[in-house]
Design a protein around this motif. Structure first.
Motif, PDB file in Angstrom:
ATOM      1  N   UNK A  61      -0.628   3.913   0.004  1.00 36.35           N
ATOM      2  CA  UNK A  61      -1.378   4.213  -1.173  1.00 36.35           C
ATOM      3  C   UNK A  61      -1.958   5.785  -0.869  1.00 36.35           C
ATOM      4  N   UNK A  62      -2.600   6.222  -1.770  1.00 38.58           N
ATOM      5  CA  UNK A  62      -2.924   7.697  -1.445  1.00 38.58           C
ATOM      6  C   UNK A  62      -4.059   7.695  -0.254  1.00 38.58           C
ATOM      7  N   UNK A  63      -4.151   8.994   0.092  1.00 40.65           N
ATOM      8  CA  UNK A  63      -5.036   9.069   1.532  1.00 40.65           C
ATOM      9  C   UNK A  63      -6.403   8.343   1.282  1.00 40.65           C
TER      10      UNK A  63
ATOM     11  N   UNK B  42       0.194  12.939   1.756  1.00 46.09           N
ATOM     12  CA  UNK B  42       0.139  11.367   0.928  1.00 46.09           C
ATOM     13  C   UNK B  42       1.773  10.965   1.217  1.00 46.09           C
ATOM     14  N   UNK B  43       1.814   9.731   1.793  1.00 45.17           N
ATOM     15  CA  UNK B  43       3.169   9.511   2.364  1.00 45.17           C
ATOM     16  C   UNK B  43       4.042   8.862   1.109  1.00 45.17           C
ATOM     17  N   UNK B  44       3.487   8.498   0.038  1.00 39.18           N
ATOM     18  CA  UNK B  44       3.933   7.886  -1.321  1.00 39.18           C
ATOM     19  C   UNK B  44       4.680   9.103  -1.769  1.00 39.18           C
ATOM     20  N   UNK B  45       4.065  10.509  -1.702  1.00 42.10           N
ATOM     21  CA  UNK B  45       4.995  11.483  -2.218  1.00 42.10           C
ATOM     22  C   UNK B  45       5.896  12.058  -1.086  1.00 42.10           C
ATOM     23  N   UNK B  46       5.562  12.040   0.386  1.00 42.17           N
ATOM     24  CA  UNK B  46       6.569  12.657   1.080  1.00 42.17           C
ATOM     25  C   UNK B  46       7.661  11.816   1.811  1.00 42.17           C
TER      26      UNK B  46
ATOM     27  N   UNK C 135       1.650   9.856  -7.193  1.00 48.89           N
ATOM     28  CA  UNK C 135       0.315   9.082  -6.816  1.00 48.89           C
ATOM     29  C   UNK C 135      -0.468   9.815  -6.898  1.00 48.89           C
ATOM     30  N   UNK C 136      -1.950   9.296  -7.282  1.00 47.55           N
ATOM     31  CA  UNK C 136      -3.048  10.090  -7.467  1.00 47.55           C
ATOM     32  C   UNK C 136      -3.707  10.685  -6.375  1.00 47.55           C
TER      33      UNK C 136
END
Length: 699
Positions: free
Chosen positions: A312-314, A384-388, A399-400
């Motif tokens: 999820x986001x951090x 943010x791993x979802x973005x990385x 992701x927010x």
């Protein structure tokens, strides 16, 4: 950063702290200084051609300022001229003039080290050489290497006149206040100033053969040259009309146009990237603490296992990891007195561990990444791993992200900076999510890494019906929300079982001291109710005696508006007198800087390494005068000169070393950990023998 050998699981890339940073050698420093002095000498020769002979035999001003180096010399020389005419002497900078080029270089170094924390003098020289001795161009390069992609979104006070004044003080400039005043005047009429400076070299068709050699060289009649100089001089003296003053970010934008080619650096400054990422992660934890219910119920679980990595986001990851650990391994006892405070060092330690968990995840997932490349990717993705990692959630490339807008904790729009596409361009991942999360949990010293891996690879599916709770609106999570998340994350645990209570009376010294702090903070703004104290530095202004005594404390705390109005939580800063003198204490709202932006500096908090958010528009101990005293070799505590044979108590190198030690702290127990010992292991602990400084702040 060091890669931990792991022969039993060769696919895992687990990193731990290392103190092996690259700094230029003495030989490289000497070479850079020689190169820069030669470059600065050329600037003075160019500036001499812009000034009439009647003004100077040679320019007398420093090359530090808000414009390009040559323009800075011209402006500063006119400031010197005004001072000399008023004082009647032959030179306002006679001592400086003997070795003006060297002093200018030292001033440029002082300018950069005042503007940026974590920047030693040797690296300042290195960056000045990369930028051809242009201080603001060098600053832009430093910002890039720091990963401070939102430096332009920082508070206006981040870029102010303080670096100029410290630069002047560092080289013994005779009237630093006048220098600052003149540049403030210039800032209020910068368009006119730039026009006049451009006219000094503008060709003219009415030049005659009877003009002076200087005028013929400039193709400018003496009358026009004199007029230009007179107008610039009046601007320096008289200043702008009321209401024309503005911040100096115009200088930052101008510097962007002075670099026509990209600035490459053969060296990696991983430590600078780490500090920027750690500041961003600290912001996520402040917001997570604000979203969790008040009280110390979840502090133990957050400090032990509330990491910001996950699917999820951090901030949501911190909340999910904290609630899950509190549910899966609940404390066997509960504090009788609910402490609305979280240990400063413990909070920083879990933040540092999160950074190594994030980097180890990416390096394990993609073996072609080293630690530095992983940090670059994480900075671009706002941790943010979802973005990385585009393969973590292929169907979602955004992701927010979270932030504090104004004084209120709230969700911000997604980062406007471009996302990191390095991984996506280099092919599929080298390992599974399970292995990557195991590397993250191992690097972060999670108490039960295998169990956390199982959680992180399945929590999105488990929380599907409750994910809207983590898309935070304007209100924090209620206990009912937490209970619902807990039942979904760990349905087999009896979360509501009865627990024994650890008797911990208010008469215990640290708790009584903290209760007094709560009371004083609450009185400062009766409209708000204290939620959590989330950062304390009680070593402000001092030590002044032995045993050491300090005059003030700096505190960050989260508070919520009292009923019936209610509302979102807000972040506050307080400066509290340690001598119980309320007239010397104050508190105010503060805005949390966006991720990867600059922070307001405080000498005392930086010296011990605490990540406390300070106000931009209010003066406090450690903001300006202390840096100014340090710049001219004086003791910031009392303004006395530091003897040459004794190293200063506060210095730029000492601040950097202390911050580095604090930033790399991921192991070891602290005094504050003993507060939770009985909750898990039924150990007896004598809290009455621990002072508040030891309990929450000892380094």
């Amino acid at each position: 950063m060091a890669l931990v050998p792991n022969p039993s699981q060769p696919g895992l890339r687990i990193y731990k702290p290392s103190f092996s940073y690259w700094y230029p050698s003495l030989e490289q420093d000497s070479e850079s200084r020689s190169h820069l002095l030669h470059k600065i000498g050329a600037f003075y020769r160019k500036a001499r051609k812009r000034l009439p002979r009647s003004q100077h035999r040679r320019p007398q001003g420093l090359c530090v300022g808000l414009l390009n180096p040559v323009s800075n010399i011209v402006i500063n020389s006119l400031i010197s001229t005004c001072k000399r005419k008023r004082g009647g002497g032959s030179s306002c900078c006679k001592g400086v003039q003997d070795d003006l080029e060297r002093r200018s270089l030292d001033a440029l170094v002082a300018f950069l080290t005042r503007l940026f924390p974590n920047l030693p003098e040797s690296l300042a020289l290195h960056y000045l050489r990369l930028a051809d001795a242009d201080a603001l161009v060098a600053a832009r390069v430093i910002v890039s290497h720091h990963g401070m992609k939102r430096f332009d979104d920082s508070e206006p006070a981040v870029l102010d006149m303080a670096p100029i004044k410290c630069a002047a003080l560092a080289v013994g400039y005779p009237d630093p206040d006048r220098l600052v005043h003149a540049w403030r005047n210039i800032s209020g009429c910068i368009d006119d100033t730039l026009h006049l400076l451009a006219m000094l070299h503008k060709p003219s068709s009415d030049c005659s053969h009877g003009t002076s050699k200087l005028a013929r060289m400039l193709k400018t009649p003496p009358s026009r040259l004199s007029c230009i100089i007179s107008k610039l001089t009046r601007m320096l003296n008289n200043g702008p009309s009321p209401g024309c003053e503005k911040d100096i970010w115009w200088a930052w934008r101008l510097a962007a146009s002075r670099r026509s080619r990209p600035c490459s650096d053969p060296y990696l400054h991983t430590g600078l990237l780490s500090r920027t990422l750690q500041d961003a992660i600290h912001g996520f934890y402040l917001q997570a603490l604000a979203w969790l219910p008040a009280g110390s119920s979840f502090h133990r679980s957050l400090l032990k296992a509330g990491y910001c990595y996950g699917p999820l986001d951090p901030i949501s990851n911190i909340i999910v990891n904290t609630i899950w650990y509190d549910t899966a391994l609940p404390p066997t006892m509960k504090l009788e007195l609910d402490l609305d405070v979280i240990g400063t060092q413990g909070l920083h330690r879990v933040e540092n561990r999160s950074l190594y968990g994030l980097a180890s995840f990416l390096c394990t997932r993609y073996h072609r990444f080293d630690f530095h490349q992983a940090l670059q990717c994480l900075v671009q993705a706002d941790a943010n791993l979802v973005l990385a990692d585009p393969n973590l959630e292929p169907s979602t490339r955004s992701a927010p992200s979270f932030g504090m807008g104004g004084t209120v904790l709230m969700r911000c729009r997604p980062a406007s900076s471009p996302l990191c596409n390095v991984v996506e361009a280099q092919g599929p991942p080298d390992t599974s999510l399970e292995e990557a999360f195991l590397a993250a949990a191992t690097a972060a010293s999670h108490p039960i890494p295998d169990a956390q891996v199982k959680l992180l690879t399945s929590c999105k599916a488990m929380l599907e019906s409750a994910l809207p709770l983590l898309q935070h609106g304007s209100d924090k999570l209620s206990y009912q929300d937490v209970k619902r998340l807990a039942m979904l994350l760990c349905p087999e645990s009896a979360h509501d079982c009865e627990r024994a209570f650890l008797p911990l009376p208010l008469t215990v010294y640290p708790l009584a001291k903290l209760a007094g702090m709560y009371t004083r903070i609450s009185k400062k703004d009766p409209k708000f109710e204290l939620h959590t104290i989330c950062g304390v530095n009680d070593r402000v202004c001092g030590p002044t005696s032995f045993p050491p005594k300090y005059g003030h404390s700096h505190v960050n705390f989260v508070a919520t508006p009292k009923s019936p109005c209610g509302g979102p939580a807000a972040l506050f800063f307080a400066e509290i007198s340690n001598n119980d003198q309320d007239d010397e204490s104050f508190c105010c709202h503060v805005a949390l800087p966006p991720p990867c932006a600059a922070q307001i500096r405080c000498l005392y908090c930086e010296y011990i390494g605490t990540r406390i958010v300070h106000p931009a528009g209010i003066d406090f101990h450690g903001r300006e005068s202390e840096f100014e005293k340090m710049a001219c070799g004086k003791d910031p505590r009392n303004g006395e000169n530091v003897p040459p044979w004794r190293a200063p108590y506060y210095s730029n190198s000492q601040i950097i070393n202390n911050r580095r030690s604090f930033a790399e702290n991921v192991y070891g127990r602290k005094k504050e950990d003993s507060l939770y010992d009985d909750l898990d292991e039924h150990k007896s602990v004598d809290l009455g023998s621990i002072s508040i400084r030891q309990l929450f702040l000892e380094i």
